[in-house]
Design an enzyme around this catalytic site. Structure first.
Site, PDB file in Angstrom:
ATOM      1  N   PRO A  13       0.791  -1.233   0.000  1.00 29.33           N
ATOM      2  CA  PRO A  13       0.000   0.000   0.000  1.00 29.33           C
ATOM      3  C   PRO A  13       0.823   1.284   0.000  1.00 29.33           C
ATOM      4  O   PRO A  13       1.843   1.387   0.678  1.00 29.33           O
ATOM      5  CB  PRO A  13      -0.837  -0.103   1.274  1.00 29.33           C
ATOM      6  CG  PRO A  13      -0.198  -1.161   2.096  1.00 29.33           C
ATOM      7  CD  PRO A  13       0.483  -2.090   1.152  1.00 29.33           C
ATOM      8  N   ASN A  14       0.311   2.226  -0.765  1.00 29.47           N
ATOM      9  CA  ASN A  14       0.815   3.600  -0.887  1.00 29.47           C
ATOM     10  C   ASN A  14       2.079   3.720  -1.734  1.00 29.47           C
ATOM     11  O   ASN A  14       2.502   4.834  -2.030  1.00 29.47           O
ATOM     12  CB  ASN A  14       1.041   4.242   0.499  1.00 29.47           C
ATOM     13  CG  ASN A  14      -0.246   4.342   1.286  1.00 29.47           C
ATOM     14  OD1 ASN A  14      -1.222   4.884   0.773  1.00 29.47           O
ATOM     15  ND2 ASN A  14      -0.282   3.805   2.489  1.00 29.47           N
ATOM     16  N   ARG A  21       5.377  11.970  -3.138  1.00 31.23           N
ATOM     17  CA  ARG A  21       5.242  12.476  -1.762  1.00 31.23           C
ATOM     18  C   ARG A  21       6.491  12.043  -0.985  1.00 31.23           C
ATOM     19  O   ARG A  21       7.113  11.042  -1.328  1.00 31.23           O
ATOM     20  CB  ARG A  21       4.031  11.854  -1.046  1.00 31.23           C
ATOM     21  CG  ARG A  21       2.709  12.063  -1.708  1.00 31.23           C
ATOM     22  CD  ARG A  21       2.041  13.352  -1.222  1.00 31.23           C
ATOM     23  NE  ARG A  21       0.661  13.441  -1.704  1.00 31.23           N
ATOM     24  CZ  ARG A  21       0.305  13.742  -2.965  1.00 31.23           C
ATOM     25  NH1 ARG A  21       1.235  13.962  -3.867  1.00 31.23           N
ATOM     26  NH2 ARG A  21      -0.965  13.796  -3.319  1.00 31.23           N
ATOM     27  N   TYR A  26      11.714   8.641   0.666  1.00 31.72           N
ATOM     28  CA  TYR A  26      11.618   7.586  -0.345  1.00 31.72           C
ATOM     29  C   TYR A  26      12.273   7.941  -1.683  1.00 31.72           C
ATOM     30  O   TYR A  26      12.294   7.114  -2.590  1.00 31.72           O
ATOM     31  CB  TYR A  26      10.148   7.211  -0.572  1.00 31.72           C
ATOM     32  CG  TYR A  26       9.480   6.679   0.682  1.00 31.72           C
ATOM     33  CD1 TYR A  26       9.842   5.456   1.220  1.00 31.72           C
ATOM     34  CD2 TYR A  26       8.486   7.409   1.332  1.00 31.72           C
ATOM     35  CE1 TYR A  26       9.254   4.966   2.366  1.00 31.72           C
ATOM     36  CE2 TYR A  26       7.873   6.926   2.484  1.00 31.72           C
ATOM     37  CZ  TYR A  26       8.270   5.706   2.993  1.00 31.72           C
ATOM     38  OH  TYR A  26       7.679   5.228   4.125  1.00 31.72           O
ATOM     39  N   ASN A  77       8.011  -5.806  -1.338  1.00 26.89           N
ATOM     40  CA  ASN A  77       7.993  -4.677  -0.399  1.00 26.89           C
ATOM     41  C   ASN A  77       6.549  -4.579   0.090  1.00 26.89           C
ATOM     42  O   ASN A  77       5.706  -3.976  -0.587  1.00 26.89           O
ATOM     43  CB  ASN A  77       8.429  -3.376  -1.082  1.00 26.89           C
ATOM     44  CG  ASN A  77       8.463  -2.230  -0.072  1.00 26.89           C
ATOM     45  OD1 ASN A  77       7.964  -2.347   1.049  1.00 26.89           O
ATOM     46  ND2 ASN A  77       9.056  -1.108  -0.457  1.00 26.89           N
ATOM     47  N   ALA A  80       3.429  -1.000   4.664  1.00 24.13           N
ATOM     48  CA  ALA A  80       2.991  -1.041   6.077  1.00 24.13           C
ATOM     49  C   ALA A  80       2.515  -2.430   6.503  1.00 24.13           C
ATOM     50  O   ALA A  80       2.550  -2.754   7.705  1.00 24.13           O
ATOM     51  CB  ALA A  80       1.900  -0.013   6.305  1.00 24.13           C
ATOM     52  N   GLU A 101      12.791  -9.652   0.930  1.00 22.81           N
ATOM     53  CA  GLU A 101      11.983  -8.534   1.434  1.00 22.81           C
ATOM     54  C   GLU A 101      12.771  -7.245   1.205  1.00 22.81           C
ATOM     55  O   GLU A 101      13.956  -7.174   1.552  1.00 22.81           O
ATOM     56  CB  GLU A 101      11.742  -8.767   2.934  1.00 22.81           C
ATOM     57  CG  GLU A 101      10.994  -7.666   3.648  1.00 22.81           C
ATOM     58  CD  GLU A 101      10.861  -7.967   5.155  1.00 22.81           C
ATOM     59  OE1 GLU A 101      11.124  -9.125   5.595  1.00 22.81           O
ATOM     60  OE2 GLU A 101      10.503  -7.036   5.893  1.00 22.81           O
ATOM     61  N   HIS A 103      12.882  -2.966   1.625  1.00 20.59           N
ATOM     62  CA  HIS A 103      12.379  -1.679   2.130  1.00 20.59           C
ATOM     63  C   HIS A 103      13.260  -0.580   1.583  1.00 20.59           C
ATOM     64  O   HIS A 103      14.495  -0.664   1.673  1.00 20.59           O
ATOM     65  CB  HIS A 103      12.358  -1.649   3.656  1.00 20.59           C
ATOM     66  CG  HIS A 103      11.446  -2.691   4.201  1.00 20.59           C
ATOM     67  ND1 HIS A 103      10.080  -2.589   4.092  1.00 20.59           N
ATOM     68  CD2 HIS A 103      11.704  -3.885   4.775  1.00 20.59           C
ATOM     69  CE1 HIS A 103       9.537  -3.682   4.593  1.00 20.59           C
ATOM     70  NE2 HIS A 103      10.492  -4.483   5.012  1.00 20.59           N
ATOM     71  N   ARG A 110      13.827   4.350  11.931  1.00 23.89           N
ATOM     72  CA  ARG A 110      12.554   5.065  11.985  1.00 23.89           C
ATOM     73  C   ARG A 110      11.769   4.680  13.251  1.00 23.89           C
ATOM     74  O   ARG A 110      12.348   4.187  14.206  1.00 23.89           O
ATOM     75  CB  ARG A 110      11.776   4.802  10.682  1.00 23.89           C
ATOM     76  CG  ARG A 110      12.558   5.261   9.448  1.00 23.89           C
ATOM     77  CD  ARG A 110      11.802   5.047   8.167  1.00 23.89           C
ATOM     78  NE  ARG A 110      10.587   5.860   8.119  1.00 23.89           N
ATOM     79  CZ  ARG A 110       9.615   5.689   7.216  1.00 23.89           C
ATOM     80  NH1 ARG A 110       9.747   4.756   6.276  1.00 23.89           N
ATOM     81  NH2 ARG A 110       8.546   6.455   7.231  1.00 23.89           N
TER      82      ARG A 110
HETATM   83  O1  CA2 Z   1      10.773   1.724   3.347  1.00 21.96           O
HETATM   84  C1  CA2 Z   1       9.882   1.052   2.792  1.00 21.96           C
HETATM   85  O2  CA2 Z   1       9.986   0.620   1.650  1.00 21.96           O
HETATM   86  C2  CA2 Z   1       8.582   0.798   3.534  1.00 21.96           C
HETATM   87  O3  CA2 Z   1       8.163  -0.527   3.230  1.00 21.96           O
HETATM   88  C3  CA2 Z   1       7.590   1.802   2.989  1.00 21.96           C
HETATM   89  C4  CA2 Z   1       6.244   1.778   3.698  1.00 21.96           C
HETATM   90  C5  CA2 Z   1       6.419   1.841   5.209  1.00 21.96           C
HETATM   91  O4  CA2 Z   1       5.156   1.677   5.840  1.00 21.96           O
HETATM   92  C6  CA2 Z   1       7.377   0.774   5.717  1.00 21.96           C
HETATM   93  O5  CA2 Z   1       7.529   0.927   7.105  1.00 21.96           O
HETATM   94  C7  CA2 Z   1       8.724   0.913   5.035  1.00 21.96           C
HETATM   95  C8  CA2 Z   1       5.392   2.959   3.275  1.00 21.96           C
HETATM   96  C9  CA2 Z   1       5.117   2.987   1.817  1.00 21.96           C
HETATM   97  C10 CA2 Z   1       4.496   4.302   1.493  1.00 21.96           C
HETATM   98  O6  CA2 Z   1       5.078   4.733   0.295  1.00 21.96           O
HETATM   99  C11 CA2 Z   1       5.014   6.055   0.003  1.00 21.96           C
HETATM  100  C12 CA2 Z   1       5.900   6.470  -0.938  1.00 21.96           C
HETATM  101  C13 CA2 Z   1       5.939   7.787  -1.277  1.00 21.96           C
HETATM  102  C14 CA2 Z   1       5.068   8.665  -0.705  1.00 21.96           C
HETATM  103  C15 CA2 Z   1       4.185   8.229   0.245  1.00 21.96           C
HETATM  104  C16 CA2 Z   1       4.137   6.912   0.594  1.00 21.96           C
END
Ligand code: CA2
Length: 151
Positions: A13-14, A21, A26, A77, A80, A101, A103, A110
């Site tokens: 997700p996201n 964003r 990221y 990946n 969340a 996996e 990230h 974090r």
């Molecule tokens: O660091 C990662 O790849 C995460 O898997 C990203 C997740 C986060 O919940 C994990 O703890 C670590 C969040 C993905 C959200 O992706 C976005 C990317 C750009 C802008 C907003 C959200």
């Protein structure tokens, strides 16, 4: 004609918002950019890449079920869901192929809730904190695992 081994690269997700964003966490690459780089590297490595993203837990689980039948390896990946989803862990545990996996961020630097991963219990290896380059590192490592070139 010999068909190349397929690697399923699954995103949670996201991650569709990647590059749009929070670039300080990221980076500036979009998920389409990452997909293109994975496809190109996959070609060099002789691997087909099936790159997907969903915001829905059950869709990710269905894709893991499909990958367990058809893919030589899974790079995931789970975003969340990493930190919450026993259902995704259970699905991954049914797979016999290598699971890597990924990230993008260094989750250990974090918030405390990002330090625990259910998915790691099923993962052959984990890449974190290398930015989007982590996907390429995982794909290269997957190629070595599949070629049995690691001790
Ligand atoms: O660091 C990662 O790849 C995460 O898997 C990203 C997740 C986060 O919940 C994990 O703890 C670590 C969040 C993905 C959200 O992706 C976005 C990317 C750009 C802008 C907003 C959200």
């Amino acid at each position: 004609m010999i068909m190349p081994t397929t690697i399923a690269i699954l995103n949670g997700p996201n991650l569709n918002l990647l590059g749009k964003r929070q670039p300080e966490i990221y980076g500036y690459e979009t998920l389409s950019d990452v997909e293109a780089r994975c496809r190109s590297l996959g070609q060099d490595l002789g691997l087909a890449v099936d790159f997907k993203q969903s915001n829905a837990e059950h869709v990710l689980i269905d894709w893991i079920h499909a990958a367990r039948e058809s893919a030589g390896g899974i790079i995931i990946n789970p975003a969340a869901y990493t930190h919450t989803s026993i259902a995704i862990l259970d699905a991954l545990k049914t797979c016999i192929c290598p699971i890597l996996e990924v990230h993008i961020s260094n989750v250990h630097q974090r918030e405390a809730f990002r330090h625990h991963s259910f998915v790691s219990l099923a993962a052959t290896g984990v890449v974190a904190g290398f930015g989007t380059h982590g996907y390429l590192l995982a794909l290269r490592h997957m190629a070595l695992l599949l070629a049995d070139k690691l001790a």
